[in-house]
Design a protein around this motif. Structure first.
Motif, mmCIF file in Angstrom:
data_model
loop_
_atom_site.group_PDB
_atom_site.id
_atom_site.type_symbol
_atom_site.label_atom_id
_atom_site.label_comp_id
_atom_site.label_asym_id
_atom_site.label_seq_id
_atom_site.Cartn_x
_atom_site.Cartn_y
_atom_site.Cartn_z
ATOM 1 N N ASP A 179 0.842 -1.188 0.000
ATOM 2 C CA ASP A 179 0.000 0.000 0.000
ATOM 3 C C ASP A 179 0.884 1.247 0.000
ATOM 4 O O ASP A 179 1.831 1.357 0.791
ATOM 5 C CB ASP A 179 -0.897 0.001 1.241
ATOM 6 N N ASP A 184 1.293 3.419 3.258
ATOM 7 C CA ASP A 184 1.997 2.652 4.271
ATOM 8 C C ASP A 184 3.481 2.535 3.916
ATOM 9 O O ASP A 184 4.345 2.606 4.798
ATOM 10 C CB ASP A 184 1.351 1.266 4.393
ATOM 11 N N GLU A 195 1.424 -4.359 3.722
ATOM 12 C CA GLU A 195 -0.011 -4.311 3.390
ATOM 13 C C GLU A 195 -0.109 -4.478 1.891
ATOM 14 O O GLU A 195 0.032 -3.521 1.130
ATOM 15 C CB GLU A 195 -0.621 -2.981 3.816
#
Lengths: 295, 322
Positions: free
Chosen positions: A43, A46, A58
């Motif tokens: 992500d 993140d 993630e």
């Protein structure tokens, strides 16, 4: 086998150390790439916290979705694919055709032709005279600037020639008796038996076409004719995140950052070559040997 | 059919009366397909290699974009003199030679050592895998590698994280923004990218060494290292020489693609090499004649170096490029 029996302790230690060294080299080679891959599959917001070294924290495909949804990036990818496919086809056919003619002993003027070619390997006009030529040929902002000036290489011609010389003359003779002209012999007899060298040159030129950013940078202004590497150059070297942001498709911008989009674009750009080259490895190693013997 | 067209072609040519030309024309006509194939290549080289070579004359002229090359006034060696008096000269020479010489000293032997060591690996599968893996970076473009390096070397990149954790540094460093790190980055990344690929040619040469030599040496009681030093290395000396000649000839060629990606305003004092200078003055500043003069000077020196290196290796161990 004999040396196996004679292996001393010192040699055994060497073997172990050597193996460890080779593994270390492989790790150093792969890890920097792996790092980019796991970060691109993480992500984006993140990932900005850092600390993703081995595996995505993630997992997310958003950045890749954004790449494939970006009109700008996909247009540039299309240009790259088109210039690579057409460029390789033209380069391989044209260079091998000239090489075949040059490789025939009876070619009248062969010595002179070889001298004309050899000079080009050691001396050239340089950047500006070449630029002026391209401009005078009206190749600025023209897709053909990727193809025509790259259609021929005397260095590749030499590699082709040394392969062609090994082809038994009987093959050509048989075709000649059937009434085929030299061009037909080249196309129907020589090319089909020359696949190893064709694959080698096709790979080398394909990599050049795929990775070249300079041509697109100096000769092309139209963004629709810009290849992906030129696009990436502007993002990476000129840190033009504007270019990246403007390439982002609308609506998904929340879950991606210009950094994550950059990494994903780099991976999408590189993946095709990485997938292809191991299959061609046996050919280009052979091609290298031909080149090294007669280079 | 064939004979009659041959006659017409010959009688059309201006030299047809002279007996001596007849066999030549007949010969050329018989190989007309081959000639067309060859001449297309010659035509390409005339356009894309020889016309730019003719274009070099603008180095001795004051060429501007509006006029044609022949209209531009001659200025003799003015552009060369200007370059030799330019402040950038020292910087450009230092950067070009500095990077190239370190590459030559560090980067040239490494693939040879790597090839020799890889050749000692017994398992064929392991050997092939190492080869495939180490070829990989060669296929990355410098743009992509530039992106990878920018990620690694940034303030929040891995290198800074590691060095901070080890207390080697106490504040993150922007490596690409400082001139003093530039050469190291350039040389290390070049070795990383090309180590495996450059070793191919040596591995190919090693595979050509006759196994009988090794067997004979084993019977004579030679150990592994003795075999490497006394058989393998001498056997590939020819290949090493040829590549050394080429490396010396290319000492003025910085890796343009690489430096163009990694340079920026902040590291300019370490990244301004001849090729970048030619690009910068020529295409960015539009000083066509000046840039061409600098490029020509570089080419002439490079060619001299190549010929010099060639004659030296020819004397030393009888291998040469030409």
């Amino acid at each position: 086998m004999i040396s196996m029996k004679r292996q001393t302790k010192g040699e055994f230690a060497f073997e172990i150390m050597n193996g460890i060294l080779m593994l270390a080299i492989c790790f150093i080679t792969l890890y920097p790439i792996w790092y980019v891959v796991v970060n691109a599959f993480n992500d984006a917001n993140d990932a900005m916290r850092g600390g993703i070294y081995w595996w995505p924290r993630e997992f997310s495909l958003e950045s890749f979705k954004a790449v494939f949804n970006s009109k700008g990036i996909m247009t540039a990818m299309g240009v790259t694919v088109a210039k690579t496919v057409l460029g390789v086809l033209v380069h391989v056919l044209f260079t091998s055709m000239v090489a075949y003619a040059f490789s025939r002993e009876e070619l009248y003027g062969r010595k002179l032709y070889m001298i004309i070619g050899t000079i080009t390997m050691f001396f050239g006009g340089g950047l500006i005279p070449t630029y002026l030529l391209i401009r005078n040929l009206h190749l600025l902002d023209n897709f053909m600037v990727y193809i025509i000036p790259a259609a021929f290489s005397f260095f590749d011609l030499i590699i082709f020639m040394s392969f062609f010389r090994e082809i038994p003359a009987g093959l050509e003779e048989a075709a000649k008796i059937d009434g085929a002209n030299d061009f037909k012999i080249f196309l129907r007899v020589i090319i089909p038996v020359s696949m190893p060298v064709v694959a080698t040159i096709a790979l080398f030129h394909g990599v050049y076409q795929w990775n070249d950013y300079f041509t697109g940078m100096i000769y092309i202004n139209n963004p629709n004719l810009q290849p992906i590497q030129t696009f990436l150059y502007r993002v990476v070297a000129q840190s033009s995140s504007n270019q990246m942001i403007s390439a982002m498709p609308t609506g998904v911008s929340k879950n991606i950052t210009s950094q994550s989009l950059k990494l994903a674009t780099m991976i999408v750009t590189t993946a095709p070559i990485v997938v292809v080259y191991p299959f061609l490895q046996k050919y280009f190693v052979k091609g290298f040997m031909i080149g090294s013997i007669k280079g | 059919m064939k004979a009659s067209s041959q006659i017409t072609m010959e009688s059309n040519s201006p030299n047809a009366r002279r007996e001596g030309w007849k066999p030549i024309f007949r010969k050329i006509y018989r190989q007309r397909y081959l000639q067309v194939m060859a001449l297309l290549g010659i035509a390409w080289m005339i356009v894309f290699n020889y016309i730019p070579m003719y274009g070099i004359i603008i180095a001795f002229k004051e060429y501007d974009i509006i006029s044609t090359i022949s209209e531009a006034p001659w200025v003799g060696l003015d552009h060369f003199k200007e370059f030799l008096q330019d402040d950038a000269l020292i910087e450009v020479i230092r950067n070009t030679l500095g990077i190239s010489l370190i590459k030559l000293i560090v980067g040239f032997p490494l693939p040879i050592i790597f090839a020799l060591l890889l050749n000692e690996v017994r398992s064929v599968f392991f050997k092939k895998s190492v080869q495939t893996i180490t070829y990989l970076p060669h296929f990355l473009s410098w743009v992509v590698l530039g992106g990878i390096l920018a990620t690694w070397l940034s303030d929040v990149g891995v290198i800074n994280k590691i060095l901070l954790a080890m207390n080697v540094i106490d504040a993150p460093i922007s490596y690409l923004a400082e001139a003093k790190y530039f050469w190291t980055i350039i040389i290390a990344s070049d070795i990383w990218k090309e180590l495996g690929w450059s070793a191919i040619i040596y591995l190919a040469a090693i595979s050509g060494v006759s196994p009988e030599l090794y067997e004979a040496a084993t019977i004579d009681g030679a150990g592994r290292f003795q075999k490497i030093l006394n058989i393998t290395l001498p056997s590939i000396m020819g290949t090493i020489s040829i590549l050394f000649i080429l490396a010396v000839g290319g000492v003025l060629n910085s890796n343009f693609d690489q430096i163009l990606v990694l340079r920026n305003q902040l590291n300019a004092s370490a990244s301004n090499v001849i090729d970048i200078y030619v690009y910068q003055t020529g295409l960015n500043e539009g000083r066509y004649s000046y840039s061409t003069a600098v490029g020509l000077l570089k080419n002439v020196i490079a060619l001299t170096l190549l010929i010099g290196a060639n004659s030296v290796t020819k004397k030393l161990n009888n291998t040469s490029l030409f």
